[in-house]
Design a protein around this motif. Sequence first.
Motif, mmCIF file in Angstrom:
data_model
loop_
_atom_site.group_PDB
_atom_site.id
_atom_site.type_symbol
_atom_site.label_atom_id
_atom_site.label_comp_id
_atom_site.label_asym_id
_atom_site.label_seq_id
_atom_site.Cartn_x
_atom_site.Cartn_y
_atom_site.Cartn_z
ATOM 1 N N SER A 154 0.831 -1.211 0.000
ATOM 2 C CA SER A 154 0.000 0.000 0.000
ATOM 3 C C SER A 154 0.864 1.259 0.000
ATOM 4 O O SER A 154 0.409 2.320 -0.407
ATOM 5 N N VAL A 155 2.113 1.137 0.466
ATOM 6 C CA VAL A 155 3.033 2.274 0.519
ATOM 7 C C VAL A 155 4.357 1.854 -0.108
ATOM 8 O O VAL A 155 4.940 0.846 0.286
ATOM 9 N N VAL A 156 4.830 2.645 -1.082
ATOM 10 C CA VAL A 156 6.138 2.402 -1.704
ATOM 11 C C VAL A 156 6.874 3.734 -1.768
ATOM 12 O O VAL A 156 6.364 4.707 -2.329
ATOM 13 N N VAL A 157 8.076 3.777 -1.184
ATOM 14 C CA VAL A 157 8.869 5.007 -1.164
ATOM 15 C C VAL A 157 10.231 4.714 -1.789
ATOM 16 O O VAL A 157 11.033 3.974 -1.227
ATOM 17 N N PHE A 158 10.466 5.314 -2.964
ATOM 18 C CA PHE A 158 11.727 5.155 -3.696
ATOM 19 C C PHE A 158 12.625 6.377 -3.557
ATOM 20 O O PHE A 158 13.736 6.390 -4.079
ATOM 21 N N ALA A 159 12.182 7.417 -2.895
ATOM 22 C CA ALA A 159 12.781 8.755 -2.973
ATOM 23 C C ALA A 159 14.284 8.770 -2.704
ATOM 24 O O ALA A 159 14.822 7.944 -1.968
ATOM 25 N N ASN A 160 14.936 9.753 -3.326
ATOM 26 C CA ASN A 160 16.360 10.023 -3.096
ATOM 27 C C ASN A 160 17.245 8.820 -3.389
ATOM 28 O O ASN A 160 18.040 8.372 -2.572
ATOM 29 N N ASN A 161 17.070 8.282 -4.579
ATOM 30 C CA ASN A 161 17.965 7.302 -5.165
ATOM 31 C C ASN A 161 18.284 7.792 -6.572
ATOM 32 O O ASN A 161 17.919 8.899 -6.945
ATOM 33 N N ARG A 162 18.964 6.984 -7.364
ATOM 34 C CA ARG A 162 19.349 7.401 -8.716
ATOM 35 C C ARG A 162 18.945 6.340 -9.724
ATOM 36 O O ARG A 162 19.769 5.758 -10.409
ATOM 37 N N PHE A 163 17.638 6.091 -9.805
ATOM 38 C CA PHE A 163 17.168 5.026 -10.683
ATOM 39 C C PHE A 163 17.304 5.386 -12.162
ATOM 40 O O PHE A 163 17.801 4.620 -12.948
ATOM 41 N N GLY A 164 16.831 6.576 -12.546
ATOM 42 C CA GLY A 164 16.819 6.920 -13.955
ATOM 43 C C GLY A 164 15.734 6.138 -14.686
ATOM 44 O O GLY A 164 14.972 5.375 -14.101
ATOM 45 N N GLY A 165 15.694 6.320 -16.019
ATOM 46 C CA GLY A 165 14.681 5.628 -16.809
ATOM 47 C C GLY A 165 13.297 6.166 -16.532
ATOM 48 O O GLY A 165 13.108 7.188 -15.888
ATOM 49 N N CYS A 166 12.311 5.457 -17.041
ATOM 50 C CA CYS A 166 10.920 5.893 -16.924
ATOM 51 C C CYS A 166 10.182 5.096 -15.860
ATOM 52 O O CYS A 166 10.603 3.997 -15.485
ATOM 53 N N LEU A 167 9.087 5.661 -15.416
ATOM 54 C CA LEU A 167 8.180 4.926 -14.544
ATOM 55 C C LEU A 167 7.443 3.925 -15.430
ATOM 56 O O LEU A 167 6.756 4.311 -16.371
ATOM 57 N N PRO A 168 7.601 2.607 -15.176
ATOM 58 C CA PRO A 168 7.038 1.623 -16.105
ATOM 59 C C PRO A 168 5.512 1.629 -16.126
ATOM 60 O O PRO A 168 4.870 1.756 -15.067
ATOM 61 N N PRO A 169 4.912 1.492 -17.314
ATOM 62 C CA PRO A 169 3.445 1.442 -17.413
ATOM 63 C C PRO A 169 2.823 0.296 -16.627
ATOM 64 O O PRO A 169 1.637 0.343 -16.291
ATOM 65 N N SER A 170 3.626 -0.720 -16.307
ATOM 66 C CA SER A 170 3.105 -1.853 -15.526
ATOM 67 C C SER A 170 2.654 -1.419 -14.137
ATOM 68 O O SER A 170 2.045 -2.202 -13.401
ATOM 69 N N ILE A 171 2.927 -0.150 -13.766
ATOM 70 C CA ILE A 171 2.450 0.389 -12.491
ATOM 71 C C ILE A 171 0.933 0.236 -12.385
ATOM 72 O O ILE A 171 0.370 0.160 -11.295
ATOM 73 N N ALA A 172 0.250 0.158 -13.533
ATOM 74 C CA ALA A 172 -1.210 0.026 -13.543
ATOM 75 C C ALA A 172 -1.671 -1.221 -12.804
ATOM 76 O O ALA A 172 -2.757 -1.246 -12.208
ATOM 77 N N GLU A 173 -0.844 -2.275 -12.810
ATOM 78 C CA GLU A 173 -1.216 -3.533 -12.169
ATOM 79 C C GLU A 173 -1.209 -3.420 -10.640
ATOM 80 O O GLU A 173 -1.613 -4.344 -9.945
ATOM 81 N N PHE A 174 -0.733 -2.284 -10.151
ATOM 82 C CA PHE A 174 -0.628 -2.014 -8.720
ATOM 83 C C PHE A 174 -1.942 -1.459 -8.159
ATOM 84 O O PHE A 174 -2.033 -1.094 -6.990
ATOM 85 N N ALA A 175 -2.958 -1.370 -8.989
ATOM 86 C CA ALA A 175 -4.137 -0.564 -8.668
ATOM 87 C C ALA A 175 -4.894 -1.002 -7.418
ATOM 88 O O ALA A 175 -5.441 -0.170 -6.699
ATOM 89 N N ASP A 176 -4.923 -2.274 -7.125
ATOM 90 C CA ASP A 176 -5.808 -2.745 -6.064
ATOM 91 C C ASP A 176 -5.296 -2.482 -4.656
ATOM 92 O O ASP A 176 -6.043 -2.648 -3.686
ATOM 93 N N THR A 177 -4.020 -2.097 -4.516
ATOM 94 C CA THR A 177 -3.490 -1.892 -3.165
ATOM 95 C C THR A 177 -2.786 -0.558 -2.949
ATOM 96 O O THR A 177 -2.794 -0.041 -1.843
ATOM 97 N N LEU A 178 -2.162 0.020 -3.978
ATOM 98 C CA LEU A 178 -1.256 1.153 -3.767
ATOM 99 C C LEU A 178 -1.997 2.420 -3.346
ATOM 100 O O LEU A 178 -2.904 2.885 -4.023
ATOM 101 N N GLU A 179 -1.557 2.999 -2.202
ATOM 102 C CA GLU A 179 -2.153 4.225 -1.687
ATOM 103 C C GLU A 179 -1.158 5.382 -1.647
ATOM 104 O O GLU A 179 -1.563 6.540 -1.718
ATOM 105 N N GLU A 180 0.141 5.088 -1.492
ATOM 106 C CA GLU A 180 1.138 6.151 -1.427
ATOM 107 C C GLU A 180 2.353 5.749 -2.260
ATOM 108 O O GLU A 180 2.932 4.679 -2.046
ATOM 109 N N LEU A 181 2.725 6.624 -3.196
ATOM 110 C CA LEU A 181 3.873 6.385 -4.065
ATOM 111 C C LEU A 181 4.738 7.636 -4.076
ATOM 112 O O LEU A 181 4.311 8.695 -4.530
#
Length: 405
Positions: A221-248
């Motif tokens: 329900s909560v995913v925090v990636f902040a302050n790293n150096r990932f680069g690239g794009c936010l993958p469209p597969s994020i859509a599959e996260f719909a049933d649980t994700l509340e904070e990104l």
Amino acid sequence: MASYSLPFLLPQATLLLLLISNHIAAKNRPVPTTHHHSHHHRGLKNTTAIRLHQAYNALQSWKRVIYSDPSNFTSNWLGPNVCAYRGVYCAPFPNDTSITTVAGIDLNHGDIAGFLPEELGLLSDLALLHLNSNRFCGILPQSLSNLSLLFELDLSNNRFVGPFPSVILSLPSLHYLDIRYNDFEGSLPPQLFNKNLDAIFVNNNRFTSVIPPTIGSSSASVVVFANNRFGGCLPPSIAEFADTLEELLLINTSISGCLPIELGFLYKLRVLDVSYNEIVGEIPYSLAGLAHLEQLNLGHNKLSGVVPEGICVLPDLANFTFSYNFLCEEEGICSNLTSKGIVYDDRRNCLPEKPLQRSKKECEAEKPVDCYDLHCGKSSERKNYGGAVAAAADRSRLSSTPPPR
């Protein structure tokens, strides 16, 4: 910056919940029959003694590699009565509540320096391990894979190093993972998002590479990636996260490209922060489908085009930041969000007749990006844009303050 209310459980409350669930589970288990009650009783005492002796060996090994304990946190780690050690919590064993074992360790805010020895694998009954705000260093021992009951792991605000600790992937009961504010580096393993985790905090490390496309497989329900150096794009597969994700939270992660329209499918989302990145293109209108959104921060990117009115009229929106971009128009009520009681920041854009905007020269120098021509994945991912927006609209009908360094 808005402060996000992320779900933290107090160690005592967590233990209580675990004990209750264990007792409920125990009630549903058949009681083993025995013809020799005294032998059975002695057997239970022996089992308890064996477990607590293993814990004693583990904790004494750990104490030997603690080389600074300014608050004397571990000063009473003496003798065989480990259940009396400060920060050590004993509880009934889940599969047999007549057996006592070490179920939790909480050394939060101890300012303890040292490392984690292999002997910690002897604490095989641990349900929680909280080491927040210490000075533990080095890498995690592989023996932690023995902790098959571990439910919560909090290693945040320490000095751990090396690649993402793969031993975490072998913990079958883990639901809460917090490794933020360390010096882990390299890529995140795709398998991380296949685990049944409720919360994932990996922020403020040295992670690079990209956000794995398996992110949509997560149940958190909560995913925090902040302050790293990932680069690239936010993958469209994020859509599959719909049933649980509340904070990104993706603050300052070096992501680029356009925001995927699939973000609009995350119908439970309450907090979305993608500030301080290199995101280009227009704000996806699909975000108007996020009916529960309370905090939206798009600031400090290279977004252009309009601020869609559909976002500005979201029923729960309380804070909307889109400053330091190249946006040129605020649709409808977006130009007067104060009237809706929404806290907003539209500075340093290219909005005509608004104060504190970029110069005309800056605005003309930044060329708008067409997201139809800028693909991070397969070209088919951005087809049927109108259908995706409509689907997001249909869906609409349904953090945290970081620890101190």
